[in-house]
Design a protein around this motif. Structure first.
Motif, PDB file in Angstrom:
ATOM      1  N   ASN A  75      16.119  13.850  27.880  1.00  0.00           N
ATOM      2  CA  ASN A  75      15.531  14.624  28.789  1.00  0.00           C
ATOM      3  C   ASN A  75      14.453  14.417  29.422  1.00  0.00           C
ATOM      4  OD1 ASN A  75      12.986  14.678  27.185  1.00  0.00           O
ATOM      5  ND2 ASN A  75      12.821  16.977  27.075  1.00  0.00           N
ATOM      6  N   ARG A  76      14.772  13.205  30.254  1.00  0.00           N
ATOM      7  CA  ARG A  76      13.605  13.289  31.437  1.00  0.00           C
ATOM      8  C   ARG A  76      15.103  12.428  32.006  1.00  0.00           C
ATOM      9  NH1 ARG A  76       9.960  14.333  28.563  1.00  0.00           N
ATOM     10  NH2 ARG A  76       8.111  16.138  29.878  1.00  0.00           N
ATOM     11  N   THR A 140      19.502  26.224  25.962  1.00  0.00           N
ATOM     12  CA  THR A 140      18.280  25.706  26.157  1.00  0.00           C
ATOM     13  C   THR A 140      17.714  27.242  24.856  1.00  0.00           C
ATOM     14  OG1 THR A 140      16.293  25.809  26.718  1.00  0.00           O
ATOM     15  CG2 THR A 140      18.066  27.303  27.917  1.00  0.00           C
ATOM     16  N   ILE A 141      16.529  26.667  23.902  1.00  0.00           N
ATOM     17  CA  ILE A 141      15.675  27.318  23.046  1.00  0.00           C
ATOM     18  C   ILE A 141      15.359  28.257  24.553  1.00  0.00           C
ATOM     19  CG2 ILE A 141      16.069  25.540  21.321  1.00  0.00           C
ATOM     20  CD1 ILE A 141      12.590  25.143  21.950  1.00  0.00           C
ATOM     21  N   ASP A 142      14.692  28.161  25.242  1.00  0.00           N
ATOM     22  CA  ASP A 142      13.774  28.744  26.758  1.00  0.00           C
ATOM     23  C   ASP A 142      14.349  30.036  26.733  1.00  0.00           C
ATOM     24  OD1 ASP A 142      12.191  26.462  25.769  1.00  0.00           O
ATOM     25  OD2 ASP A 142      12.480  25.290  28.139  1.00  0.00           O
ATOM     26  N   MET A 184       7.217  27.956  22.612  1.00  0.00           N
ATOM     27  CA  MET A 184       8.133  27.122  23.478  1.00  0.00           C
ATOM     28  C   MET A 184       8.195  27.741  24.269  1.00  0.00           C
ATOM     29  SD  MET A 184       9.664  23.760  22.112  1.00  0.00           S
ATOM     30  CE  MET A 184       8.046  22.108  22.152  1.00  0.00           C
ATOM     31  N   GLY A 185       8.616  27.390  25.928  1.00  0.00           N
ATOM     32  CA  GLY A 185       9.477  28.159  26.419  1.00  0.00           C
ATOM     33  C   GLY A 185       9.213  28.321  27.935  1.00  0.00           C
ATOM     34  N   ARG A 186       8.579  26.946  28.082  1.00  0.00           N
ATOM     35  CA  ARG A 186       8.683  26.598  29.818  1.00  0.00           C
ATOM     36  C   ARG A 186       7.814  27.632  30.280  1.00  0.00           C
ATOM     37  NH1 ARG A 186      12.435  22.872  32.336  1.00  0.00           N
ATOM     38  NH2 ARG A 186      13.667  25.191  32.136  1.00  0.00           N
ATOM     39  N   GLU A 237       4.020  28.497  25.516  1.00  0.00           N
ATOM     40  CA  GLU A 237       3.122  27.325  26.124  1.00  0.00           C
ATOM     41  C   GLU A 237       2.213  27.457  27.642  1.00  0.00           C
ATOM     42  OE1 GLU A 237       5.735  23.799  24.957  1.00  0.00           O
ATOM     43  OE2 GLU A 237       7.423  25.043  26.441  1.00  0.00           O
ATOM     44  N   ARG A 256       3.321  17.863  30.197  1.00  0.00           N
ATOM     45  CA  ARG A 256       3.241  18.244  29.425  1.00  0.00           C
ATOM     46  C   ARG A 256       3.206  20.079  28.679  1.00  0.00           C
ATOM     47  NH1 ARG A 256       4.780  17.430  23.597  1.00  0.00           N
ATOM     48  NH2 ARG A 256       3.737  15.746  23.644  1.00  0.00           N
ATOM     49  N   HIS A 283       8.493  21.381  17.710  1.00  0.00           N
ATOM     50  CA  HIS A 283       9.602  21.422  18.705  1.00  0.00           C
ATOM     51  C   HIS A 283      10.243  21.663  16.761  1.00  0.00           C
ATOM     52  CE1 HIS A 283       8.068  18.358  21.375  1.00  0.00           C
ATOM     53  NE2 HIS A 283       8.819  18.580  21.598  1.00  0.00           N
ATOM     54  N   ARG A 286      13.129  23.589  17.465  1.00  0.00           N
ATOM     55  CA  ARG A 286      14.373  23.182  18.397  1.00  0.00           C
ATOM     56  C   ARG A 286      14.775  22.429  17.462  1.00  0.00           C
ATOM     57  NH1 ARG A 286      12.384  19.955  23.214  1.00  0.00           N
ATOM     58  NH2 ARG A 286      13.539  18.628  21.989  1.00  0.00           N
TER      59      ARG A 286
END
Ligand code: F6P
Length: 357
Positions: A75-76, A140-142, A184-186, A237, A256, A283, A286
């Motif tokens: 993921n990067r 995406t979970i987001d 999570m969720g960015r 987050e 992060r 995580h 996820r």
């Protein structure tokens, strides 16, 4: 005409990726009689020319309920900025996108299905602009990808987060505590909003609504006055106080998002005079088996993406609009989707007495 197609999974994993792979393979094989191969480790694997994996019906039989991705993912990193270590130890980023594209012809691919989030879709879109035959599947979970009402993985994440709130509720009640749950969720508050409402949170803090901790303190005090000595606070987050900054944690792979749960916990401990405990769900959101809804959605997406390849709709991504399977340009999907701070669902939660800080 017989075709050979590839499947690649990119970005952070999400429950349902394997169901996409299964549905794509079954549709390609049963309906079109095409060959299917998997590219391992996302775009890195494509650029590096990792050996492809043959995918036949027998290879995907047991995948529906399995979390993660059998193809692996990173993921990067991007073929447009690939890190290269120089002799002096410094890192230089080089554009290796032309190599990634030439691998597609080397592997004999007529089309490539890419399942990923906004970062992966942005890479896919740039490759399409250079001539690559790619279609997208939103993962995406987001739930923050544009063009689609929902992404697969989101339902599983909100189930996990809601279950966590349910569990925190009983222990909060026993100990008369304030429980803070960081999810999570960015930069989007979808997980916090949905799980917060489903789990009966008293406060929901999301990035789209900068918070004033005093509003949360007042809510907790009011609850106490009404005889309820415990409360549940869910924090995305990416949430931040009014005029303040998001919290980041540093790790070997860079900064992060994370840590706001403890910041909120400390602030609440100062103002409410109750014991406060903080849980960071991380995580767990996820991992594990996808919910039946995510299996259903991922299956629809995987199958529809193969039909898009048949129609040579390069640069399109499958999308759910209302109840209908649809397709949108990837370039429109990479505009992120946020919770509407003044929308119906936030207002509904406010009507119930939930505070957003
Ligand atoms: O985008 C999915 C997501 O799980 C975010 O909610 C979270 O911020 C991030 O990925 C975590 O990524 P990593 O796997 O690098 O810890």
């Amino acid at each position: 005409m017989s075709k050979r197609i590839g499947i690649l999974t990119g970005g952070g994993d999400a429950p349902g990726l394997n169901a996409v792979i299964r549905a794509a393979v079954l549709t390609a094989r049963n309906h079109y009689h095409w060959d299917v191969v998997g590219i391992t480790r996302g775009f890195d694997g494509l650029y590096e020319g990792q050996p492809t994996v043959d995918l036949q019906e027998k290879d995907v039989r047991e995948l529906l309920a399995r979390g993660g991705t059998i193809l692996g993912t990173v993921n990067r990193g991007s073929p447009f900025a690939h890190p290269k270590q120089l002799a002096d130890g410094k890192i230089e980023y080089e554009d290796v996108s032309h190599i990634a594209i030439s691998r597609m012809s080397e592997f004999g691919l007529d089309g490539l299905l890419v399942a990923g989030g906004d970062g992966t879709m942005a890479i896919a879109n740039k490759l399409v602009n250079l001539g690559a035959h790619i279609v997208g599947v939103p993962k995406t979970i987001d739930n923050d990808i544009g063009g689609t009402d929902i992404t697969f993985g989101f339902d599983t994440a909100i189930n996990t987060a809601t279950e966590a709130l349910d569990k925190l509720q009983t222990t909060a009640e026993s100990h008369h505590r304030v429980m803070v749950l960081e999810v999570m969720g960015r930069d989007a508050g979808w997980i916090a909003l949905h799980a917060g409402v489903a789990g009966g949170a008293d406060a929901i803090l999301i990035p789209e609504i900068p918070f004033d901790i005093e509003v949360v303190c007042q809510k907790i005090r009011q609850l106490k006055l009404s005889g309820r000595n415990h409360s549940l606070i869910i924090v995305a987050e990416g949430a931040a106080p009014i005029g303040g900054q998001q919290q980041f944690m540093s790790s070997a792979s860079g900064a992060r998002l994370g840590g706001v749960g403890h910041v909120v916990g400390d602030l609440l401990a100062d103002c409410v005079g109750s014991e406060v405990r903080v849980t960071v769900l991380g995580h767990v959101q996820r991992g594990g088996q996808p919910t039946p809804y995510d299996r259903w959605l991922a299956t629809r997406f995987g199958s529809a993406a193969v039909h898009l390849i048949a129609q040579e709709k390069w640069g399109y991504m499958v999308a759910l609009q209302g109840t209908q399977m649809s397709a949108v340009k990837i370039e429109d999907a990479i505009k992120m989707k946020f919770v509407d701070a003044n929308g119906e669902t936030v207002q509904m939660a406010r009507d119930l007495g939930v505070v957003f800080g």
